[in-house]
Design an enzyme around this catalytic site. Structure first.
Site, short mmCIF file in Angstrom:
data_model
loop_
_atom_site.label_atom_id
_atom_site.label_comp_id
_atom_site.label_asym_id
_atom_site.label_seq_id
_atom_site.Cartn_x
_atom_site.Cartn_y
_atom_site.Cartn_z
N ARG A 24 0.83 -1.21 0.00
CA ARG A 24 0.00 0.00 0.00
C ARG A 24 0.87 1.26 0.00
O ARG A 24 0.63 2.18 -0.78
CB ARG A 24 -0.92 0.00 1.21
CG ARG A 24 -1.72 1.30 1.34
CD ARG A 24 -2.71 1.22 2.51
NE ARG A 24 -3.26 2.53 2.79
CZ ARG A 24 -2.68 3.42 3.59
NH1 ARG A 24 -1.54 3.13 4.18
NH2 ARG A 24 -3.24 4.60 3.81
N VAL A 27 2.58 1.88 -3.33
CA VAL A 27 1.65 2.40 -4.35
C VAL A 27 1.34 3.87 -4.07
O VAL A 27 1.38 4.71 -4.98
CB VAL A 27 0.35 1.55 -4.39
CG1 VAL A 27 -0.72 2.23 -5.22
CG2 VAL A 27 0.66 0.16 -4.94
N GLY A 107 15.39 -16.92 -0.10
CA GLY A 107 15.29 -17.37 -1.49
C GLY A 107 14.87 -16.23 -2.41
O GLY A 107 15.40 -16.08 -3.53
N ILE A 130 9.09 -14.32 8.77
CA ILE A 130 8.77 -14.37 10.21
C ILE A 130 9.92 -14.95 11.01
O ILE A 130 10.04 -14.71 12.19
CB ILE A 130 7.46 -15.14 10.49
CG1 ILE A 130 7.59 -16.60 10.08
CG2 ILE A 130 6.26 -14.47 9.85
CD1 ILE A 130 6.55 -17.49 10.73
N ASP A 131 10.79 -15.73 10.36
CA ASP A 131 11.89 -16.39 11.08
C ASP A 131 12.99 -15.42 11.56
O ASP A 131 13.83 -15.79 12.35
CB ASP A 131 12.56 -17.44 10.17
CG ASP A 131 11.68 -18.66 9.96
OD1 ASP A 131 10.56 -18.68 10.50
OD2 ASP A 131 12.11 -19.58 9.24
N ARG A 175 12.76 -22.61 10.78
CA ARG A 175 13.37 -23.76 10.11
C ARG A 175 14.81 -23.98 10.55
O ARG A 175 15.17 -25.05 11.01
CB ARG A 175 13.30 -23.55 8.60
CG ARG A 175 13.47 -24.80 7.81
CD ARG A 175 13.23 -24.57 6.34
NE ARG A 175 13.21 -23.17 5.98
CZ ARG A 175 12.49 -22.67 4.99
NH1 ARG A 175 11.72 -23.45 4.30
NH2 ARG A 175 12.55 -21.38 4.69
O1 F6P Z 1 8.48 -18.47 6.18
C1 F6P Z 1 9.36 -19.21 6.95
C2 F6P Z 1 8.68 -20.46 7.36
O2 F6P Z 1 7.50 -20.10 8.02
C3 F6P Z 1 9.50 -21.40 8.21
O3 F6P Z 1 9.50 -21.06 9.58
C4 F6P Z 1 8.85 -22.72 7.95
O4 F6P Z 1 9.74 -23.78 8.13
C5 F6P Z 1 8.47 -22.59 6.50
O5 F6P Z 1 8.30 -21.23 6.24
C6 F6P Z 1 7.22 -23.34 6.11
O6 F6P Z 1 7.03 -23.18 4.75
P1 F6P Z 1 5.79 -23.72 3.92
O7 F6P Z 1 4.64 -22.79 4.21
O8 F6P Z 1 6.23 -23.63 2.51
O9 F6P Z 1 5.50 -25.08 4.42
#
Ligand code: F6P
Length: 356
Positions: A24, A27, A107, A130-131, A175
């Site tokens: 938002r 934009v 990524g 979020i990690d 993760r």
């Molecule tokens: O965005 C990060 C994350 O939430 C990790 O904490 C978790 O392992 C992964 O994505 C889960 O990914 P997906 O939604 O592709 O299963």
């Protein structure tokens, strides 16, 4: 300042609450400065497939409060292939895109860095994960909301745990990185926090937790609730751990049970907290301005190191080369980053106090 730039924006990888706030603001700022914004659907998939829609003021009204992303997101593995990247570059050229804003995690930022090397289009990254696993930024979009969600869930679990005199293992996302477990665990009065950077084997983990349970529920200590917050990435599987703890309790502390709760994707959704909204808005503003100044192959960072990159008009936002960001992100992943070492050292020092 180049007026009338065509800016494309995409949200990619795991969604994060606050992505919409960035869209938002981007934009609104772009419209105010006579630029045009195209929203790319489903991250890099949409860029490869040419799935772009105009984003105007009407499309972004009222979206700040929503989790997820109105553009959709995807983990597009095809971007790792030369064919996939070729398709993305073709869309950029054919649609006359002068600036690309990529909102996402490791990524997604890697994709942004690779594209930046192969096009004249300016490419700006915005950290959203979020990690909290992106290098050279103190926080990412979504982190604060996710922590709040976990704390809220743990508080609710604590109510029922206390009522029944129980232990709980609460598994949270993360993760390779234990930030969510660490931060939320501290805030929710966890008795133990299991995070992947602390490399302990299954036996040692079970031993320590059994000792914790025995001590906590002893008549002397008289606890009615034990909360163990565990990252999904920790070396021991949650269910197997809980089974072992339950067997121990049955033998040693009859009458007390342990339960497990896997919060999973609950942690990633929901209305963004104010901290995420504000940071995301400031990133959206910063991205528009960065594109105008000609910046490319950089990420906006929040309270990043002042020794790297360039300052912006926003005192909390810096522009850091994506190459530096990605190198540090790899050190974050492997635990070699000073930031991770610092966090771990602090938590290790607190461990015995948490368990009292
Ligand atoms: O965005 C990060 C994350 O939430 C990790 O904490 C978790 O392992 C992964 O994505 C889960 O990914 P997906 O939604 O592709 O299963």
């Amino acid at each position: 300042m180049p007026a009338g730039m065509r800016i494309a924006v995409l949200t990619s990888g795991g969604d994060a609450p606050g992505m919409n706030a960035t869209l938002r603001t981007l934009v609104k700022v772009a419209v105010a400065r006579q630029h045009e914004v195209l929203g790319v659907r489903d991250g890099y998939l949409g860029l490869m497939g040419g799935d772009l829609v105009p984003l105007g003021l009407r499309e972004v009204d009222g979206i700040t409060r929503f989790g997820g992303t109105i553009l959709g997101s995807a983990r597009a593995l095809e971007m790792h292939t030369p064919e996939g990247r070729g398709q993305a570059l073709r869309t950029i050229a054919e649609r006359g895109i002068g600036g690309l804003v990529v909102v996402g995690g490791n990524g997604s930022l890697t994709g942004a860095h690779v594209l930046a090397a192969e096009t004249d289009c300016r490419v700006i990254g915005i950290p959203a994960s979020i990690d909290n696993d992106i290098g050279h930024t103190a926080s990412c979009i979504g982190v604060d909301t996710a922590v709040n969600t976990i704390v809220d869930a743990c508080d609710r679990i604590s109510d029922t745990a206390t009522a029944h005199r129980r232990a709980f293992v609460v598994e949270v996302m993360g993760r390779d990185n234990g930030f969510l477990a660490m931060r939320a665990g501290l805030a929710a009065e966890a008795d133990a926090i299991l995070y992947p950077e602390r490399r302990r084997g299954p036996e040692e983990t079970v031993q320590d937790l059994c000792a914790l349970l025995k001590r906590s529920f002893s008549p002397d200590r008289g606890k009615r609730r034990v909360l163990i917050v565990k990252s999904e990435g920790y070396a021991v599987k949650t269910h197997a751990l809980v089974e072992q703890l339950q067997a121990f309790l049955r033998r040693e502390v009859p009458g007390v049970d342990v339960r497990e709760t896997v919060l999973g994707h609950v942690v990633r959704g929901g209305s963004p907290a104010q901290a995420d909204r504000v940071m995301a808005q400031r990133f959206g503003f910063g991205a528009a301005l960065a594109l105008e100044t000609g910046a490319t192959d950089v990420m906006l960072s929040w309270d990043g190191p002042s020794s790297i990159g360039a300052a912006t008009v926003d005192p909390r936002v810096r522009l850091i080369p994506l190459a530096d960001v990605l190198a540090e992100t790899e050190r974050v992943r492997t635990g070699e980053s000073d930031t991770i070492r610092g966090r771990q050292a602090l938590l290790e020092r607190a461990e015995k106090i948490l368990a009292l």
